[in-house]
Design a protein around this motif. Structure first.
Motif, mmCIF file in Angstrom:
data_model
loop_
_atom_site.group_PDB
_atom_site.id
_atom_site.type_symbol
_atom_site.label_atom_id
_atom_site.label_comp_id
_atom_site.label_asym_id
_atom_site.label_seq_id
_atom_site.Cartn_x
_atom_site.Cartn_y
_atom_site.Cartn_z
ATOM 1 N N THR A 83 -21.520 -25.508 -39.876
ATOM 2 C CA THR A 83 -20.906 -26.815 -40.074
ATOM 3 C C THR A 83 -21.996 -27.865 -40.209
ATOM 4 O OG1 THR A 83 -20.827 -27.381 -37.726
ATOM 5 C CG2 THR A 83 -18.927 -26.141 -38.622
ATOM 6 N N GLY A 84 -21.606 -29.074 -40.554
ATOM 7 C CA GLY A 84 -22.580 -30.156 -40.655
ATOM 8 C C GLY A 84 -23.359 -30.353 -39.366
ATOM 9 N N ALA A 85 -22.638 -30.449 -38.246
ATOM 10 C CA ALA A 85 -23.297 -30.663 -36.951
ATOM 11 C C ALA A 85 -24.193 -29.483 -36.597
ATOM 12 C CB ALA A 85 -22.262 -30.896 -35.853
ATOM 13 N N GLU A 86 -23.732 -28.262 -36.866
ATOM 14 C CA GLU A 86 -24.525 -27.073 -36.541
ATOM 15 C C GLU A 86 -25.814 -27.023 -37.361
ATOM 16 O OE1 GLU A 86 -20.848 -24.064 -35.303
ATOM 17 O OE2 GLU A 86 -21.549 -24.159 -37.388
ATOM 18 N N LEU A 87 -25.743 -27.379 -38.642
ATOM 19 C CA LEU A 87 -26.951 -27.348 -39.471
ATOM 20 C C LEU A 87 -27.928 -28.442 -39.047
ATOM 21 C CD1 LEU A 87 -28.139 -25.717 -41.937
ATOM 22 C CD2 LEU A 87 -27.734 -27.830 -43.179
ATOM 23 N N ILE A 88 -27.411 -29.635 -38.730
ATOM 24 C CA ILE A 88 -28.285 -30.711 -38.250
ATOM 25 C C ILE A 88 -28.992 -30.269 -36.968
ATOM 26 C CG2 ILE A 88 -28.335 -33.074 -37.336
ATOM 27 C CD1 ILE A 88 -25.901 -33.607 -39.285
ATOM 28 N N GLN A 89 -28.250 -29.624 -36.055
ATOM 29 C CA GLN A 89 -28.862 -29.133 -34.820
ATOM 30 C C GLN A 89 -29.882 -28.042 -35.128
ATOM 31 O OE1 GLN A 89 -28.199 -30.478 -31.531
ATOM 32 N NE2 GLN A 89 -30.200 -29.484 -31.421
ATOM 33 N N ALA A 90 -29.602 -27.191 -36.109
ATOM 34 C CA ALA A 90 -30.558 -26.146 -36.506
ATOM 35 C C ALA A 90 -31.855 -26.763 -37.019
ATOM 36 C CB ALA A 90 -29.935 -25.226 -37.565
ATOM 37 N N ILE A 91 -31.753 -27.879 -37.743
ATOM 38 C CA ILE A 91 -32.956 -28.587 -38.187
ATOM 39 C C ILE A 91 -33.726 -29.082 -36.968
ATOM 40 C CG2 ILE A 91 -33.831 -30.629 -39.393
ATOM 41 C CD1 ILE A 91 -31.368 -30.306 -41.315
ATOM 42 N N GLY A 92 -33.009 -29.692 -36.026
ATOM 43 C CA GLY A 92 -33.652 -30.198 -34.814
ATOM 44 C C GLY A 92 -34.308 -29.108 -33.997
ATOM 45 N N ASP A 93 -33.692 -27.930 -33.998
ATOM 46 C CA ASP A 93 -34.232 -26.799 -33.237
ATOM 47 C C ASP A 93 -35.347 -26.065 -33.979
ATOM 48 O OD1 ASP A 93 -32.291 -27.375 -31.335
ATOM 49 O OD2 ASP A 93 -30.944 -25.756 -31.986
#
Length: 160
Positions: free
Chosen positions: A11-21
Motif C-alpha cells: 500500500t502507499g503507507a507500506e511503501l513509504i515505510q519501506a523507503i524509511g526502513d
C-alpha cells in the motif's frame, strides 16, 4: 521481496515505510539533498526527521524558505500518498506556507504531514515543522492530486 514486488504489492503507507526502513530506494535524490528521513508512515499520516545542512542556508545564515517549503511539500504529498492502495506520487496543486520561526542548519526537526480531506481527485493535507522542543517553526496546507502516470492497480501475490 524484490523492489518490483514491493512497488506492485505494498500500500502507499507500506511503501513509504519501506523507503524509511531502507528496503526500497528513495524515489528521487531530493530527500538526500535536503537531509530528510522518513520515520513513520501510516494511512493519512507521515513523520519525517529533518536535519538541514548549512548548504540550505540563505545569506543571512538561516535555512532558506524555499527548502522549508520543500520539506513541508514532501510531508503533505507523502501523507496523501499514504492513503493509496498502491503508492502514487503526488502533484502539488497549491501550497500555502506560514513561516513562524527561523530554522537553523545543524539542528534536528520533525515534520508531521496529515490528511485533512481525501476526495476522488484531490487531497487536502497539512504539515507542521517542529523543533526539538515541539515548537512549530512553519506550517503548511496544500491540495495535491495523484500523478496519473503512475496509476495502476495493486497486485496480490499468493504466498501459499
Amino acid at each position: 521481496m524484490s523492489e518490483a514486488e514491493l512497488w506492485d504489492t505494498l500500500t502507499g503507507a507500506e511503501l513509504i515505510q519501506a523507503i524509511g526502513d531502507g528496503r526500497f530506494p528513495q524515489v528521487t535524490d531530493v530527500s538526500d539533498y535536503i537531509g530528510q528521513k522518513i520515520v513513520k508512515a501510516e494511512p493519512g499520516r507521515v513523520e519525517l526527521a529533518w536535519n538541514p545542512d548549512a548548504k540550505l542556508c540563505n545569506p543571512g545564515g538561516i535555512v532558506h524558505g524555499g527548502f522549508i517549503a520543500t520539506i513541508l511539500d514532501n510531508a503533505v504529498c507523502l501523507a496523501a500518498a499514504s492513503l493509496g492502495d498502491v503508492f502514487i506520487p503526488q502533484l502539488t496543486l497549491n501550497l500555502n506556507v506560514d513561516y513562524l520561526r527561523a530554522v537553523q542548519a545543524g539542528a534536528s526537526y520533525s515534520v508531521i504531514g496529515t490528511v485533512t480531506h481525501s476526495g476522488r481527485s484531490r487531497t487536502v493535507s497539512a504539515a507542521r515543522l517542529l523543533d526539538s522542543d515541539d515548537v512549530p517553526c512553519a506550517v503548511a496546507t496544500a491540495s495535491v492530486t495523484g500523478n496519473q502516470v503512475f496509476a495502476r492497480t495493486r497486485k496480490v501475490i499468493d504466498d501459499a
